[in-house]
Design a protein around this motif. Sequence first.
Motif, PDB file in Angstrom:
ATOM      1  N   PHE A 287       4.103   2.185   2.220  1.00 49.67           N
ATOM      2  CA  PHE A 287       4.967   3.341   1.926  1.00 49.67           C
ATOM      3  C   PHE A 287       4.097   4.600   2.001  1.00 49.67           C
ATOM      4  CE2 PHE A 287       6.945   6.022  -1.632  1.00 49.67           C
ATOM      5  CZ  PHE A 287       7.813   6.652  -0.762  1.00 49.67           C
ATOM      6  N   ILE A 288       4.424   5.480   2.953  1.00 44.61           N
ATOM      7  CA  ILE A 288       3.652   6.706   3.168  1.00 44.61           C
ATOM      8  C   ILE A 288       4.554   7.918   2.926  1.00 44.61           C
ATOM      9  CG2 ILE A 288       2.289   8.061   4.801  1.00 44.61           C
ATOM     10  CD1 ILE A 288       0.972   5.430   4.095  1.00 44.61           C
ATOM     11  N   VAL A 289       4.066   8.875   2.152  1.00 49.01           N
ATOM     12  CA  VAL A 289       4.758  10.151   1.951  1.00 49.01           C
ATOM     13  C   VAL A 289       4.033  11.218   2.768  1.00 49.01           C
ATOM     14  CG1 VAL A 289       5.415  11.962   0.324  1.00 49.01           C
ATOM     15  CG2 VAL A 289       5.578   9.551  -0.341  1.00 49.01           C
ATOM     16  N   ILE A 290       4.779  11.910   3.640  1.00 47.54           N
ATOM     17  CA  ILE A 290       4.230  13.035   4.409  1.00 47.54           C
ATOM     18  C   ILE A 290       4.906  14.291   3.874  1.00 47.54           C
ATOM     19  CG2 ILE A 290       3.891  14.019   6.699  1.00 47.54           C
ATOM     20  CD1 ILE A 290       4.060  11.260   7.857  1.00 47.54           C
ATOM     21  N   ASP A 291       4.157  15.037   3.084  1.00 49.26           N
ATOM     22  CA  ASP A 291       4.716  16.136   2.309  1.00 49.26           C
ATOM     23  C   ASP A 291       4.544  17.481   3.017  1.00 49.26           C
ATOM     24  OD1 ASP A 291       5.868  17.439   0.140  1.00 49.26           O
ATOM     25  OD2 ASP A 291       3.953  17.673  -0.913  1.00 49.26           O
ATOM     26  N   ASP A 292       5.612  18.294   2.977  1.00 45.16           N
ATOM     27  CA  ASP A 292       5.567  19.692   3.438  1.00 45.16           C
ATOM     28  C   ASP A 292       5.214  19.787   4.920  1.00 45.16           C
ATOM     29  OD1 ASP A 292       5.941  22.378   2.916  1.00 45.16           O
ATOM     30  OD2 ASP A 292       3.825  22.744   2.540  1.00 45.16           O
ATOM     31  N   ILE A 293       6.011  19.129   5.748  1.00 45.00           N
ATOM     32  CA  ILE A 293       5.770  19.145   7.200  1.00 45.00           C
ATOM     33  C   ILE A 293       6.605  20.268   7.822  1.00 45.00           C
ATOM     34  CG2 ILE A 293       7.529  17.380   7.607  1.00 45.00           C
ATOM     35  CD1 ILE A 293       5.736  16.315   9.875  1.00 45.00           C
ATOM     36  N   TRP A 294       5.995  21.032   8.750  1.00 45.36           N
ATOM     37  CA  TRP A 294       6.602  22.251   9.266  1.00 45.36           C
ATOM     38  C   TRP A 294       6.916  22.207  10.757  1.00 45.36           C
ATOM     39  CZ3 TRP A 294       7.904  26.667   6.478  1.00 45.36           C
ATOM     40  CH2 TRP A 294       7.521  26.678   5.135  1.00 45.36           C
ATOM     41  N   SER A 295       6.549  21.164  11.438  1.00 48.33           N
ATOM     42  CA  SER A 295       6.814  21.143  12.881  1.00 48.33           C
ATOM     43  C   SER A 295       7.013  19.723  13.368  1.00 48.33           C
ATOM     44  CB  SER A 295       5.652  21.788  13.650  1.00 48.33           C
ATOM     45  OG  SER A 295       4.503  20.973  13.588  1.00 48.33           O
ATOM     46  N   CYS A 296       7.786  19.600  14.445  1.00 47.35           N
ATOM     47  CA  CYS A 296       7.987  18.294  15.073  1.00 47.35           C
ATOM     48  C   CYS A 296       6.666  17.758  15.638  1.00 47.35           C
ATOM     49  CB  CYS A 296       9.034  18.410  16.180  1.00 47.35           C
ATOM     50  SG  CYS A 296      10.693  18.880  15.584  1.00 47.35           S
TER      51      CYS A 296
ATOM     52  N   LYS B 166       0.840  -1.193   0.000  1.00 47.07           N
ATOM     53  CA  LYS B 166       0.000   0.000   0.000  1.00 47.07           C
ATOM     54  C   LYS B 166       0.877   1.246   0.000  1.00 47.07           C
ATOM     55  CE  LYS B 166      -4.402  -1.320   2.142  1.00 47.07           C
ATOM     56  NZ  LYS B 166      -5.212  -1.043   0.937  1.00 47.07           N
ATOM     57  N   ARG B 167       0.390   2.259  -0.720  1.00 43.78           N
ATOM     58  CA  ARG B 167       1.070   3.558  -0.728  1.00 43.78           C
ATOM     59  C   ARG B 167       0.063   4.638  -0.353  1.00 43.78           C
ATOM     60  NH1 ARG B 167       2.583   5.076  -6.056  1.00 43.78           N
ATOM     61  NH2 ARG B 167       0.705   3.916  -6.642  1.00 43.78           N
ATOM     62  N   GLY B 168       0.545   5.636   0.400  1.00 46.76           N
ATOM     63  CA  GLY B 168      -0.320   6.743   0.789  1.00 46.76           C
ATOM     64  C   GLY B 168       0.430   8.065   0.767  1.00 46.76           C
TER      65      GLY B 168
ATOM     66  N   LEU C 275      -7.616  11.702   8.528  1.00 44.16           N
ATOM     67  CA  LEU C 275      -8.600  11.453   7.473  1.00 44.16           C
ATOM     68  C   LEU C 275      -7.920  11.406   6.104  1.00 44.16           C
ATOM     69  CD1 LEU C 275     -11.503  13.747   8.732  1.00 44.16           C
ATOM     70  CD2 LEU C 275     -11.535  11.243   8.600  1.00 44.16           C
ATOM     71  N   GLN C 276      -6.943  12.307   5.880  1.00 37.56           N
ATOM     72  CA  GLN C 276      -6.189  12.289   4.622  1.00 37.56           C
ATOM     73  C   GLN C 276      -5.448  10.968   4.445  1.00 37.56           C
ATOM     74  OE1 GLN C 276      -3.643  15.484   2.969  1.00 37.56           O
ATOM     75  NE2 GLN C 276      -4.328  16.704   4.718  1.00 37.56           N
ATOM     76  N   LEU C 277      -4.814  10.506   5.509  1.00 42.40           N
ATOM     77  CA  LEU C 277      -4.070   9.251   5.436  1.00 42.40           C
ATOM     78  C   LEU C 277      -4.976   8.072   5.117  1.00 42.40           C
ATOM     79  CD1 LEU C 277      -1.471   9.541   8.343  1.00 42.40           C
ATOM     80  CD2 LEU C 277      -0.957   8.951   5.971  1.00 42.40           C
ATOM     81  N   LEU C 278      -6.099   8.020   5.788  1.00 44.72           N
ATOM     82  CA  LEU C 278      -7.037   6.923   5.532  1.00 44.72           C
ATOM     83  C   LEU C 278      -7.546   6.961   4.099  1.00 44.72           C
ATOM     84  CD1 LEU C 278      -8.945   7.017   8.924  1.00 44.72           C
ATOM     85  CD2 LEU C 278      -7.704   5.040   8.015  1.00 44.72           C
TER      86      LEU C 278
END
Length: 890
Positions: free
Chosen positions: A283-292, A233-235, A250-253
């Motif tokens: 495999f999950i892509v978390i794009d444009d993350i701005w904070s820990c 699975k890819r997300g 919700l986006q991830l699901l």
Amino acid sequence: MVKLRRLVYENNDNNTLIRNNPFIKARKLEIQLLYEELSYLIGSCFKDTAIDEHDLEDVGNWKRRLILATEEAEDTVDMFVSSAIIKNDFTDNDLQLTYQQMIDPTTGDNLLDCSLKGLKDVMDNLKSIREEIMSNNKGNFFQKFVKHDKMMVKKFAATGTSSSRNTAVNVSATQHEELTVGFDDDALLLIDRLTGYRKKLDIISILGMGGLGKTTLATKIFNDSLVKYHFDKRGWILVSQEYSKRDLLLQLLASIGKSFYEAVSESKLCEVLYQSLKKIRYFIVIDDIWSCKAWDDVVACFPDDNNGSRVLVTTRLADVALHASRGGFTHNLRHLNQDQSWELLCRKTFRGYECPESLTEIGKHIARRCQGLPLALVVIAGVLEKGEKRKDLWKKVGESVGSCIINDPKGCLDTLALSYDHLPSHLKKCFLYVGGFPEDCRIRVGGLIKLWMAEGFILDPAQRSMEEEGEYYVMDLIDRNLLIVADKSSNGEVKSCRLHHLLREVCLKKADEENFFKKVSMPTPNRNLDSDVVLNIVKQRRLFTEYEVLCEIYSHGFASHKRSVLCFHDSRLLAFYKITSWVPSFLLLKVLNLLNIPMFKFSNIRMLVHLRYLAVWICSHDTSLSKDNAWSLQTLIVKGTFQRVIYSPDNMVNLRHLWCDRIIVSIGFSVPTISNLQTISRLRLDYRTRFLLETFPGIKKLGCCISSSSTNHGLLSFAMLTHLQALNIDKYRQESLALANPIRFPETLKKLTLKGLCLPWSYMSTIQRLPKLEVLKLLDSSFKGHLWEPGETQFHQLKFLKLEKLDIHVWEASSINFPRLRKLVVTGCGRLMEIPLELGNIYTLEHIETDYSNPHVRDSVNRIQEAQREMGNCDIHVSFTRMQGRSNSS
């Protein structure tokens, strides 16, 4: 506000100009009332209560008015202090004559009377603001200022990030090929990491500045056929600056084919997501993350079943990348090189066709102007594609790349500006300030920090010095990919930085919007400014300009409230009357940089009593630095053609940094210690100054020259300087030295440079034992003798060693002596038989540099490199320097 508080509540014992001034004493009560009124207004605006949407505009108006009132109060008080000091304390006839000529043309009042009226006007204005706000909604506006700021930030963030992010996963095959020029090696490296043998859950971060192609690279990887085949699975989710945990879940699901109603609790969403990924390779892509925090909100949803699952994070922030990777792999995305930039520009402009030969040269120039940023290249290619393919039109585009970016309808500059909007307020000022420097300028970090200090941008830290805090600010901006490292010092510290051309455009645009500074050049060919332009310039508090503009402001008769003037452009030698004529129009200056403008002398600059930073170029004989108005001065930089400068720190008690390219001779003074002084260069040590070093115990960087008298009187003991980190010792003129006593060094020393001392090599044993020494430069007959044999003693921390113009024949050393050496430089040692071959066995050694003057040295360097390559070590880089700094490398 700080200066007001000092005037009101502190005794100012160190500043006789204020302590004994009758004009200031007479108005102290008025200044106290003004300070208390202003403190009340500012303090009241930080109460935190609710705010209605319809109140936003009103609150914003009150806030802007209060900011203007604060600036006016500061200007008025400083102008009063200036006029009071000039009138009472200066005995120079020329200065007094200048003061008497400073008359308000409308009222005929002198400078002091004008400033006294100004104090009353400011007080009346503050009272008026208080009364109006209190009468409006019973003072509730005071309690809405902070909420106003928070709501405006939230409102802005709701607009989202770049529109290109929304379709990142669905890029068509044709677009995908065009947009990923230069990313092939990056993609192969990351795909290999993603599909490799590691069984544990691996978190991989892609780090880089906005517009560099992080999302584009992630898209290329996400759509790769091997990646599709390898994972069950890819997300993909987009985070951006403002987010909610629920939306992310919700986006991830949804991205993995699951959908839920928003009414479901966050804990339930986490559980479903976790179970959906359980026991599969995902495999999950978390794009444009701005904070820990954003990472912490989702990381618990990713199970680790030792089956090779992966998460890929893209971010502009180094601390977020390191936090998410948890010691894993962080890939720093590079700018495109010139060939890659040209390839991308051609592909986007000509859509598969060849670029006409007549446009190739100017086209490559345009590509270079984009400085390797894919986003800029795509925008410029769009402009070129729509226009006629003519050389004259392309030349105009090449001259206005920044304007094209600013006018991009897709908001390219807004994408880059997101990094600025995410900065805390103190870093916003620091970043904008860098935009005032010339384009493509390499900005020395130390000098930049001194300017930030003088401007008041660096908050006074509790646990470290302001200089150390400034270094933290610089590294923070580098880690946020807003500043680029240009050069590193010999021990690996950042020496200079630069600003990408498009981020500079962001700075200029924001500075203009916020009235932060003004960049002005004299128009050609007439080289005159009309009065309307000058009036607009006068309203700016910070000015980056040419020297002639200052004279224009004065010639139009405007009194300026400017706080900073920086002239970076070279100017011809100017007549004396021009040098000093404009000074009365700039009495409130805190920062004055005229280092590129030669002047005969700077006597009138004595009128600028609020200066914190002064950099000047003096073309005269001996010059005195005994400025009796310099109680505010933090940094003084002087260069010139004079023989020496005379330094007396009695009235420079706040001075932190003193640099001069000529000899500094200190005269007697009454201050027992100078606790603030951290840097001084080139101070002459002789019998008259035998106790001088004891007067600045906190000094960290010292450059000095010694003579035979200093050696005979045992002055070469620096051991009492327990904070000293960098020491440079040179010989005074052409005197011959014979040291009666050995030089004593403090154990805190990290950098040591010796020149012309003709020391015996036996002295080296003292230096070898320094526990923190990282950089050692032995220059121009600093040591004399044919043999250097360090024995078995180690330089425990030495990273950089330079031998230059030494009369040495044999150097016997091994890897044991230099266990941490990274770089070795040997130049101008014409009699040296060889560089010890065993130095090649130092596992930390990265670079050896030498010149062509000595074939024996050159051959030994080649043998070291060849021997290491035979053993499989290809990490040692060798360079051979030529005249004028050119080099050949291997």
